[in-house]
Design a protein around this motif. Structure first.
Motif, short mmCIF file in Angstrom:
data_model
loop_
_atom_site.label_atom_id
_atom_site.label_comp_id
_atom_site.label_asym_id
_atom_site.label_seq_id
_atom_site.Cartn_x
_atom_site.Cartn_y
_atom_site.Cartn_z
N ILE A 50 49.86 28.90 34.70
CA ILE A 50 49.72 30.23 35.25
C ILE A 50 48.36 30.36 35.90
O ILE A 50 47.36 29.85 35.37
CB ILE A 50 49.91 31.32 34.16
N ALA A 51 48.31 30.99 37.07
CA ALA A 51 47.05 31.30 37.74
C ALA A 51 47.09 32.78 38.09
O ALA A 51 48.09 33.27 38.63
CB ALA A 51 46.87 30.45 38.99
N VAL A 52 46.02 33.48 37.79
CA VAL A 52 46.00 34.93 37.94
C VAL A 52 44.73 35.36 38.66
O VAL A 52 43.64 34.87 38.36
CB VAL A 52 46.07 35.65 36.57
N ARG A 53 44.91 36.26 39.60
CA ARG A 53 43.78 37.02 40.11
C ARG A 53 44.13 38.49 39.95
O ARG A 53 45.24 38.92 40.28
CB ARG A 53 43.50 36.71 41.57
N ALA A 54 43.20 39.26 39.45
CA ALA A 54 43.50 40.66 39.14
C ALA A 54 42.30 41.55 39.42
O ALA A 54 41.15 41.17 39.19
CB ALA A 54 43.91 40.79 37.67
N LEU A 55 42.60 42.72 39.91
CA LEU A 55 41.63 43.81 39.94
C LEU A 55 41.91 44.68 38.73
O LEU A 55 43.01 45.22 38.58
CB LEU A 55 41.78 44.63 41.22
N ILE A 56 40.93 44.80 37.86
CA ILE A 56 41.11 45.61 36.66
C ILE A 56 40.04 46.69 36.63
O ILE A 56 38.90 46.48 37.02
CB ILE A 56 41.04 44.75 35.38
N THR A 57 40.44 47.86 36.19
CA THR A 57 39.52 48.97 36.04
C THR A 57 39.42 49.33 34.57
O THR A 57 40.44 49.46 33.89
CB THR A 57 39.99 50.20 36.83
N PRO A 98 43.79 41.49 45.57
CA PRO A 98 45.14 40.97 45.65
C PRO A 98 46.10 41.83 46.44
O PRO A 98 47.14 41.37 46.85
CB PRO A 98 45.58 40.88 44.18
N ALA A 99 45.82 43.10 46.63
CA ALA A 99 46.78 43.98 47.28
C ALA A 99 47.03 43.55 48.72
O ALA A 99 46.19 43.71 49.59
CB ALA A 99 46.28 45.42 47.25
N GLY A 100 48.18 42.93 48.95
CA GLY A 100 48.59 42.59 50.29
C GLY A 100 47.85 41.41 50.89
O GLY A 100 47.98 41.17 52.08
N LYS A 101 47.07 40.66 50.13
CA LYS A 101 46.29 39.56 50.66
C LYS A 101 46.98 38.23 50.38
O LYS A 101 47.77 38.08 49.46
CB LYS A 101 44.89 39.56 50.05
N VAL A 102 46.64 37.22 51.20
CA VAL A 102 47.22 35.90 51.03
C VAL A 102 46.50 35.17 49.91
O VAL A 102 45.28 35.04 49.93
CB VAL A 102 47.10 35.10 52.35
N THR A 130 38.42 50.70 27.53
CA THR A 130 39.83 51.03 27.74
C THR A 130 40.22 50.63 29.16
O THR A 130 39.53 50.98 30.12
CB THR A 130 40.07 52.54 27.54
N PHE A 131 41.32 49.91 29.28
CA PHE A 131 41.80 49.48 30.59
C PHE A 131 42.66 50.60 31.19
O PHE A 131 43.60 51.08 30.56
CB PHE A 131 42.63 48.20 30.47
N THR A 132 42.33 50.99 32.41
CA THR A 132 43.07 52.08 33.06
C THR A 132 43.89 51.62 34.26
O THR A 132 44.75 52.37 34.72
CB THR A 132 42.09 53.18 33.52
N ASP A 133 43.64 50.41 34.75
CA ASP A 133 44.37 49.95 35.93
C ASP A 133 44.40 48.42 35.95
O ASP A 133 43.37 47.77 35.74
CB ASP A 133 43.71 50.47 37.22
N PHE A 134 45.60 47.87 36.17
CA PHE A 134 45.78 46.44 36.40
C PHE A 134 46.46 46.27 37.75
O PHE A 134 47.52 46.87 38.00
CB PHE A 134 46.69 45.80 35.34
N ASP A 135 45.87 45.47 38.62
CA ASP A 135 46.48 45.11 39.90
C ASP A 135 46.45 43.59 39.97
O ASP A 135 45.42 42.99 40.29
CB ASP A 135 45.71 45.75 41.05
N MET A 136 47.59 42.96 39.65
CA MET A 136 47.60 41.55 39.33
C MET A 136 48.45 40.74 40.30
O MET A 136 49.57 41.15 40.66
CB MET A 136 48.12 41.33 37.90
N ASP A 137 47.93 39.59 40.72
CA ASP A 137 48.70 38.55 41.38
C ASP A 137 48.87 37.42 40.38
O ASP A 137 47.87 36.83 39.93
CB ASP A 137 47.99 38.04 42.63
N VAL A 138 50.10 37.11 40.04
CA VAL A 138 50.40 36.08 39.04
C VAL A 138 51.19 34.97 39.70
O VAL A 138 52.25 35.22 40.31
CB VAL A 138 51.19 36.67 37.86
N HIS A 139 50.70 33.74 39.59
CA HIS A 139 51.32 32.57 40.20
C HIS A 139 51.72 31.60 39.09
O HIS A 139 50.86 31.10 38.36
CB HIS A 139 50.33 31.92 41.18
N LEU A 140 53.02 31.36 38.95
CA LEU A 140 53.53 30.46 37.91
C LEU A 140 53.97 29.13 38.52
O LEU A 140 54.63 29.11 39.57
CB LEU A 140 54.72 31.08 37.19
#
Length: 737
Positions: free
Chosen positions: A191-198, A128-132, A174-184
């Motif tokens: 809600i539609a979500v794409r996320a990179l989670i660590t 999701p970082a900087g992507k369409v 244990t979740f250490t990182d959330f990088d989320m695109d949230v579309h409402l």
């Protein structure tokens, strides 16, 4: 695990239900085998079943329905029989610890994920970082089209006859990182979500599965590991961590087990509606209006409120299923969730589609304002939508569940406060503004001239909606109330604008401490002690009788509100008496949350910098013994008794009084000892060691008539005030709550 009976709850799709919960009659047996029989829906039974916390209330009973007690993120209950609606208004995370689930039979059905919709939940092939995630164009005729990248469909979702993951794996993650695109899409409550989670394996053994859970109205669509699609089974877990009472759990089987302390990144996609649901309360007989005013989380055109784990699970989690009514397990699981998230990085990019006339004006991510960039629709055509975007830029989570709010409100300024208000509530704004101006000098005197942030007040849609607080943000109905009520609410809420800390016992403890000091200022010392005493029995109930019985909850690692609010408030009252108001105030002013963050988060944290600040601010008194017993470890509570009193006449009308005191508890305490005569009162503070004794000598003018040990500021297991009358037969003494 086996499933004999489960409750049913409406969900967007039907999946296999978690096996292992058996519900019969008016009681429940959890998968761990612990029976629990609770009253069906009785106000006086709630506090008994919860056994977690009786919250501080700065108000007499007739006005407790709107008070600072309702600001806690977890449920707060007053043990007042029959006060059902009042209790419902004291929810902050809006969860009732209720009690009974009806019995139905388990069903296993086929889960077919919804077909991809290019206008709502487009497939995504890149992080999701900087992507369409979608593109929109408008032609010369004003027609708008939305397109998404064309990618192969995700693999089908497997159907699980039983959950693949075990509780040990759920607790390990244990979740250490959330990088989320949230579309409402508020018009569709979608809600539609794409996320990179660590995630990290915090157990001592390798884990073969990564359990990922979301609300039961949301559907898992795609999960990728190392840029490859993976198949995963999905099952329903009965868990009241979500307002629907159920979670969708995807269990990701790893090609190679995740070693202890190792991390792995997952690319996940999910979507679905979030509408108002109080299913977990309705199935146990809660009246509709009470339930929905507690569980108000939803997506709607004019107001979206998603409070996170414990209310609505809109982001991926990994938790052990818990049900309301099983003692305090749900609230402990909420606290455990927050503690494990502390220190995680959280980035959220928000996109909101809105129709003409429904332009959002405010967005809050984790309680922090996120500026909106708005592209208005070109005309009143209902099919043409505008777009609002926001980005929190990334932050480190403290002891909080991630939350998301988007609303149409009008901003109004007050002292160190921004009020986002509905048009119908504009008339109440002056009262709130006056209350903020009244409380501010009091807080400045204790905490410093300038707060670290601004308090954000967000007007809730319905006056009966339960308030919610996270950090320096308070969602509550901005309605007319007395100055006594509003100043008490803001004395607590505004404290968070000054006192930001990754440690719950400092953040919440100081806020509750300042709330009780405001009661003392407005209504007297005895009334403030009464608010302390109202919470003490619940604390005494959960504290270990001895360190050998259990480790309890050290304040530095506390997950239960009864510890990080109630006990922490007592700690600050004791520090106030031991160090003095000026010294305590100087330490609070000097506290730097950034320095504390450098010491770690959650269970990885070291000793707080606050102890050193307190010692440096005053006469450099050594307080290590106090922090060792009351903050860094849980030694339980003192248990004081007056063994004997020996008054003896001295010169010139004075008397020397020897008071023999025993402490049968495992926590040391510095206790005020007071001797009274008809003409005079003398008080001396004495440290009573754990499992020890002390025999202070007090000199008083006039014949002594009474000896008192403790004044209510040191919590004890049985009572907090002990009095021996010296003008009555020997051995006459009393202990008072």
């Amino acid at each position: 695990m086996k499933l004999s009976h489960v409750r049913s709850a409406p969900t967007e799709c039907n999946l296999p239900v978690l096996k292992g919960h058996h519900f019969t009659g008016c009681g429940r047996t959890h998968s761990g085998g612990r029976p629990g029989i609770y009253p069906r829906y009785k106000a006086n039974g709630i506090s008994v079943a919860l056994a977690a916390e009786v919250c501080f209330s700065p108000f007499p009973p007739q006005i407790q329905s709107f008070s600072a007690t309702s600001l806690a993120p977890e449920a707060c209950f007053l043990p007042v029989k029959g006060q059902l609606r009042r209790i419902s208004q004291l929810f902050a995370s809006a969860i009732l610890a209720l009690l009974l689930l009806p019995t139905t039979h388990a069903q296993t059905t086929t889960y077919t994920p919804p077909a991809p919709d290019s206008t709502s939940t487009p497939a995504q092939t890149a992080p999701p970082a900087g992507k369409v995630i979608f593109s929109r164009s408008t032609d010369e005729n004003g027609q708008t089209t939305t397109q998404a990248p064309q990618t192969p469909p995700p693999p089908p979702v497997k159907i699980a006859d039983a959950p693949t993951a075990e509780d040990a794996e759920r607790q390990a993650i244990t979740f250490t990182d959330f990088d989320m695109d949230v579309h409402l899409r508020p018009a569709d409550q979608h809600i539609a979500v794409r996320a990179l989670i660590t995630v990290r394996n915090d157990s001592t053994k390798p884990v073969a599965h990564i359990p990922l859970q979301i609300s039961s109205t949301l559907n898992w669509e795609r999960i990728r590991v190392n840029a490859r699609d993976v198949t995963f089974p999905v099952a329903i877990l009965n868990s009241d961590a979500d307002h629907t009472g159920q979670l969708h759990e995807a269990s990701v089987a790893l090609a190679k087990p995740l070693a202890p302390a190792a991390t792995i990144q997952l690319d996940v996609t999910y979507s679905g509606p979030i509408a108002p649901s109080a299913q977990r309360l309705l199935v146990i007989g809660t009246p509709d209006d009470v339930a929905l005013h507690s569980d108000w989380d939803s997506i709607a055109p004019d107001f979206t409120g998603l409070r996170g784990f414990g209310n609505v699970v809109w982001y991926p989690v990994s938790s052990v299923p818990v049900i309301l009514g099983d003692g305090a397990r749900l609230f402990d699981e909420i606290g455990e969730h927050k503690l494990r998230l502390a220190g995680a990085h959280f980035r959220l990019r928000l996109t909101v589609e809105f129709a003409h006339g429904h332009t959002p004006s405010v967005a809050l991510i984790n309680g922090h304002l996120a500026p909106l960039s708005v592209t208005e629709p070109t005309g009143p055509d209902a099919e043409v939508t505008g777009v609002a975007t926001a980005d929190n830029g990334g932050e480190t989570l403290g002891f909080d569940a991630p939350s998301l709010f988007v609303a149409i409100r009008t901003p109004r300024n007050a002292a160190n406060t921004m009020i986002w208000v509905l048009p119908d509530d504009e008339s109440a704004v002056p009262a709130w503004t006056d209350a903020a101006a009244t409380v501010t000098p009091f807080l400045q005197g204790w905490l410093g001239q300038r707060p670290r942030s601004q308090l954000t007040l967000l007007d809730l849609p319905d006056p009966q909606d339960a308030p919610y607080e996270t950090g320096s943000m308070l969602a509550t109905a901005v309605r007319a109330a007395s100055q006594e009520q509003l100043t008490a609410v803001l004395a607590h809420a505004l404290t968070h604008a000054w006192m930001e800390s990754p440690r719950a016992w400092l953040s919440e403890g100081v806020a509750h401490f300042m709330g009780t000091l405001w009661v003392e200022k407005q209504r007297g010392h005895d009334q403030a002690l009464g608010t302390l005493e109202a919470a003490r029995p619940a604390l005494a109930l959960v504290e270990p009788e001895s360190p050998g019985q259990s480790a309890g909850q050290p304040l530095a690692e506390a997950i239960s509100p009864v510890y990080y609010r109630t006990k922490a408030t007592y700690v600050f009252w004791m520090l106030r008496q031991m160090s003095g108001e000026q010294t305590l105030s100087a330490a609070l002013r000097a506290y730097d949350p950034t320095a504390d963050k450098s010491l770690g988060y959650g269970r990885d944290t070291g000793p707080s910098s606050f102890e050193k600040l307190l010692e440096q601010a005053g006469n450099r008194r050594d307080l290590s013994w106090f922090f060792a017993d009351w903050v860094n470890a849980d030694k339980g509570l003192p248990e004081l008794t007056i063994s004997s009193v020996f008054p003896a006449p001295a010169e010139t009308g004075n008397w020397l009084v020897t008071v023999n005191i025993a402490n049968n508890g495992y926590a040391s305490a510095e206790v005020p000892i007071t001797v009274r005569s008809d003409a005079n009162t003398v008080t001396q503070r004495v440290i009573i060691p754990a499992r020890g004794k002390a025999s202070p000598h007090l000199l008083i003018l006039g014949k002594p008539i009474e000896v008192q040990v403790n004044d209510g500021t040191i919590p004890e297991t049985q009572a907090s005030v002990h009095i021996t009358k010296l003008d009555q037969p020997p051995g006459t003494s009393s202990s008072q709550p």
